[in-house]
Scaffold this motif. Structure first.
Motif, PDB file in Angstrom:
ATOM      1  N   GLN A  30       0.805  -1.216   0.000  1.00 30.23           N
ATOM      2  CA  GLN A  30       0.000   0.000   0.000  1.00 30.23           C
ATOM      3  C   GLN A  30       0.841   1.270   0.000  1.00 30.23           C
ATOM      4  N   SER A  31       1.950   1.237   0.682  1.00 28.02           N
ATOM      5  CA  SER A  31       2.794   2.442   0.732  1.00 28.02           C
ATOM      6  C   SER A  31       4.264   2.043   0.652  1.00 28.02           C
ATOM      7  N   TRP A  32       5.029   2.948   0.101  1.00 28.33           N
ATOM      8  CA  TRP A  32       6.458   2.746  -0.070  1.00 28.33           C
ATOM      9  C   TRP A  32       7.191   3.923   0.552  1.00 28.33           C
ATOM     10  N   ALA A  34      11.004   5.984   0.543  1.00 30.15           N
ATOM     11  CA  ALA A  34      12.159   6.172  -0.333  1.00 30.15           C
ATOM     12  C   ALA A  34      13.272   5.205   0.051  1.00 30.15           C
ATOM     13  N   GLY A  35      13.433   4.956   1.341  1.00 31.24           N
ATOM     14  CA  GLY A  35      14.465   4.024   1.796  1.00 31.24           C
ATOM     15  C   GLY A  35      14.235   2.608   1.293  1.00 31.24           C
ATOM     16  N   ALA A  36      12.981   2.160   1.339  1.00 30.83           N
ATOM     17  CA  ALA A  36      12.657   0.829   0.835  1.00 30.83           C
ATOM     18  C   ALA A  36      12.934   0.738  -0.654  1.00 30.83           C
ATOM     19  N   PHE A  37      12.553   1.782  -1.378  1.00 34.69           N
ATOM     20  CA  PHE A  37      12.782   1.800  -2.814  1.00 34.69           C
ATOM     21  C   PHE A  37      14.278   1.742  -3.125  1.00 34.69           C
ATOM     22  N   VAL A  38      15.068   2.513  -2.398  1.00 30.70           N
ATOM     23  CA  VAL A  38      16.519   2.550  -2.630  1.00 30.70           C
ATOM     24  C   VAL A  38      17.147   1.193  -2.329  1.00 30.70           C
ATOM     25  N   LEU A  39      16.723   0.550  -1.254  1.00 31.15           N
ATOM     26  CA  LEU A  39      17.276  -0.767  -0.933  1.00 31.15           C
ATOM     27  C   LEU A  39      16.955  -1.793  -2.016  1.00 31.15           C
ATOM     28  N   LEU A  40      15.725  -1.770  -2.512  1.00 31.26           N
ATOM     29  CA  LEU A  40      15.364  -2.710  -3.580  1.00 31.26           C
ATOM     30  C   LEU A  40      16.094  -2.378  -4.878  1.00 31.26           C
TER      31      LEU A  40
END
Length: 150
Positions: A30-32, A34-40
């Protein structure tokens, strides 16, 4: 031709497919952050770097002996795979709340020394045996931890 770098190229490709398949499974989040996006994104970039290092990039760069290239430069791809696997464990803990001792993280950690043997071994027979062992490890990882459907 040499089977060792070609086999590692296939392994890296399989790991790339796995990362993209796993990321596809996150489409329901449901939500992302920026840190999660960068890690992936870091996981994908590490495998991209490994793929770029494993084999020479242009026809003019191909040496007479592909194994010679692997021994000199291609084995750095294995170091990047080690960083990828360690980063994947961090991602599992930070983003997905898996414990450090979760079976997936333990399995990942068990794969790291196999890669270090390939990277550090001077004898090709040892590199070959560790490469085959990593293939078994990778196959078992996919069988045990990768979802068939989302």
């Amino acid at each position: 031709m040499s089977w060792l770098p070609l086999t590692w190229a296939v392994y890296v490709l399989v790991m790339q497919f796995d990362v993209w398949w796993e990321v596809y499974g996150l489409s329901s989040m449901q939500s992302w952050t920026a840190g999660a996006f960068v890690l992936l994104l870091l996981l994908a970039l590490l495998l991209f770097a490994a793929g770029g290092l494993i084999l020479p990039t242009g026809l003019s760069d191909y040496p007479e002996d592909l194994d010679e290239y692997f021994q000199k430069d291609g084995r750095w791809a294995i170091a990047v795979v080690v960083v990828f696997m360690a980063t994947a464990n961090v991602v599992n803990v930070v983003l997905f709340d898996l414990g450090v001792l979760d079976p997936m993280n333990i399995w990942n950690a068990l794969g790291i020394p196999i890669n270090l043997v390939v990277m550090g071994a001077k004898r090709r027979v040892i590199q070959g045996a560790a490469t085959i062992l990593f293939g078994v490890w990778l196959g078992l990882y996919i069988w045990m931890f990768v979802p068939v459907t989302y």
